[in-house]
Motif scaffolding. Structure first.
Motif, short mmCIF file in Angstrom:
data_model
loop_
_atom_site.label_atom_id
_atom_site.label_comp_id
_atom_site.label_asym_id
_atom_site.label_seq_id
_atom_site.Cartn_x
_atom_site.Cartn_y
_atom_site.Cartn_z
N GLY A 27 -10.57 62.57 -28.97
CA GLY A 27 -11.16 63.41 -30.01
C GLY A 27 -10.78 64.85 -29.83
O GLY A 27 -10.49 65.57 -30.78
N ARG A 156 -18.81 51.39 -38.49
CA ARG A 156 -18.84 52.67 -37.80
C ARG A 156 -19.39 53.71 -38.77
O ARG A 156 -19.10 53.67 -39.97
CB ARG A 156 -17.44 53.08 -37.34
N VAL A 158 -19.19 57.31 -40.07
CA VAL A 158 -18.16 58.35 -39.99
C VAL A 158 -18.61 59.69 -40.59
O VAL A 158 -17.88 60.67 -40.54
CB VAL A 158 -16.85 57.89 -40.67
N TYR A 280 -11.11 50.59 -40.19
CA TYR A 280 -11.03 52.01 -39.83
C TYR A 280 -10.07 52.21 -38.66
O TYR A 280 -9.26 53.16 -38.66
CB TYR A 280 -12.42 52.53 -39.47
N LYS A 281 -10.14 51.34 -37.70
CA LYS A 281 -9.24 51.43 -36.55
C LYS A 281 -7.79 51.27 -36.98
O LYS A 281 -6.89 51.94 -36.47
CB LYS A 281 -9.60 50.35 -35.52
N PRO A 284 -7.48 54.98 -40.14
CA PRO A 284 -8.60 55.91 -40.39
C PRO A 284 -8.30 56.93 -41.46
O PRO A 284 -9.21 57.47 -42.10
CB PRO A 284 -8.80 56.58 -39.02
N ASP A 388 -17.53 59.95 -36.07
CA ASP A 388 -16.20 60.53 -35.88
C ASP A 388 -16.25 62.01 -36.22
O ASP A 388 -16.19 62.40 -37.38
CB ASP A 388 -15.19 59.80 -36.76
#
Length: 412
Positions: A27, A156, A158, A280-281, A284, A388
């Motif tokens: 990140g 997830r 986000v 998403y993986k 993204p 994220d």
């Protein structure tokens, strides 16, 4: 029938300390490459030279979003996405601001996206739909998303959408219901057991020293009109709905009394952006593009309510139900205004909103505590694992002043 979640226990994201460190380092590296919050203001030619990888710009001829990739400005690859809305019946709220407006103004097209919207029975249903892959992305109550994660949903979180708590407990002004204690042994109308209305009601009761067993919950549906009718006829003694639909109903002359929310609900988040974790993986960037276009829709709608409502009815003409657009617009504007008040900052003007979609650590904790009080989750959900942060910056990388200017060109 109460909606439930059932997911394989192995699907919940589990990370060792070493893996978590890798996530945080990744990140940090990504944050160096993401564009500044209002970067996409420069007009450039497609495939002309660029220097900063990941920076955004706007194509001179088409207005499409471009990215600096391989030292050249390039457009995104075409992609499709299905967006799940937490309502069985569409109305002037998020489906107008974050879908109809960006679709009809070409904001999705600028990201080379084709987006469709599907209804649901509520937030729990959205979690199920997104987890199963029937939709790629959805907006669901944050508590319902947390519940899904705890139960192993393949999702997830986000970003945030509704940042100012929208739920309220309404009663008939003619009834003798003056406090929460007066509802003991009474009936409360909720949208449904798969809606955020349900955990809200449980948390509201808990915050007032009551339990779900002290009342009878009745599913009165997503539309405010039949719920209001049930309230005024005495079939239920209170209803748990959100400010946007109350506002539309009040504009048409309905009178409600409201019981105050417990102090613990201040700062609690509602609708948030969730995505299918596997999709998403895989890519993204698709979700970055979609939410950036949706954020443009929020800015445009907040600048010109009337224009946003007209675009909403253009996208969903069936909502007119045989009436004229002119007759529907005033009440729709009242409803959309109330919804936008829950989804946008309480300070500053739309051109300055550079942090849309963010969820602060403080709000996350409040929302988690709220969800625990409702009995929806039992354990903590780690903010930094499931949100994220880098995406939040990227979805705000566009020219807000240009969006505001476009909105101001239309009649108000």
């Amino acid at each position: 029938m109460r909606r439930s979640m059932s997911f394989p226990a192995t699907t919940r994201m589990k990370k060792s300390p070493a893996t978590l460190l890798a996530v945080l380092l990744t990140g940090a590296l990504v944050s160096v490459l993401v564009p500044s919050a209002n970067a996409a203001t420069t007009s450039v030619a497609v495939k002309s030279k660029c220097t900063k990888s990941g920076e955004l710009a706007v194509a001179k001829k088409t207005g499409a979003t471009l990215k600096c990739d391989g030292k050249k400005w390039r457009g995104y690859k075409a992609a499709t996405s299905v967006l799940a809305i937490a309502s069985a019946a569409f109305s002037p709220k998020e489906e107008f601001a974050i879908f109809a407006v960006p679709k009809n103004l070409g904001y999705f097209k600028a990201e080379n996206l084709t987006v469709s919207a599907v209804p649901s029975t509520g937030s729990i249903d959205v979690v199920n739909i997104v987890s199963s892959g029937r939709a790629d992305v959805g907006v669901a109550d944050l508590g319902s998303a947390m519940q899904g994660i705890e139960k192993g949903a393949r999702i997830r979180i986000v970003g945030g959408l509704v940042q100012n708590f929208p739920w309220a407990m309404a009663t008939n002004p003619a009834a003798n219901i003056k406090s929460a204690a007066d509802l003991k042994g009474k009936k409360i109308g909720i949208i449904g057991f798969g809606s955020g209305s349900y955990p809200y009601t449980k948390a509201w009761l808990a915050g007032n020293g009551l339990a779900e067993s002290d009342v009878t919950l009745v599913a009165t549906g997503s539309a405010i009109a039949p719920a209001t009718e049930a309230l005024m006829k005495g079939d239920v003694d209170a209803i748990a709905y959100y400010t946007a639909v109350y506002a539309s109903s009040e504009f048409l002359g309905t009178k409600y009394s409201y019981l105050p929310n417990p102090a613990a609900l201040t700062g609690v988040r509602s609708l948030s952006w969730i995505v299918n974790s596997a999709k998403y993986k895989e890519d993204p960037e698709v979700y970055e593009r979609l939410i950036r276009a949706a954020n443009k829709g929020l800015v445009y709608s907040s600048t010109n309510l009337k224009a946003a409502v007209l675009l909403g009815y253009q996208e969903f003409p069936a909502l007119l139900a045989g009436a004229t657009v002119e007759s529907k617009v005033p009440a729709a504007m009242a409803g959309l205004k109330a919804w936008l008040a829950s989804a946008t900052p309480t300070t500053g003007k739309p051109a300055s909103w550079s942090n849309l979609s963010n969820i602060s650590a403080e709000d996350w904790k409040k929302s988690q505590d709220y969800t625990k009080a409702a009995g929806t989750i039992v354990s903590d959900i780690d903010l930094e694992v499931f949100l994220d942060r880098a995406l939040v910056q990227r979805v705000n990388a566009y020219d807000r002043k240009a969006v505001v200017a476009a909105a101001n060109k239309q009649p108000k």
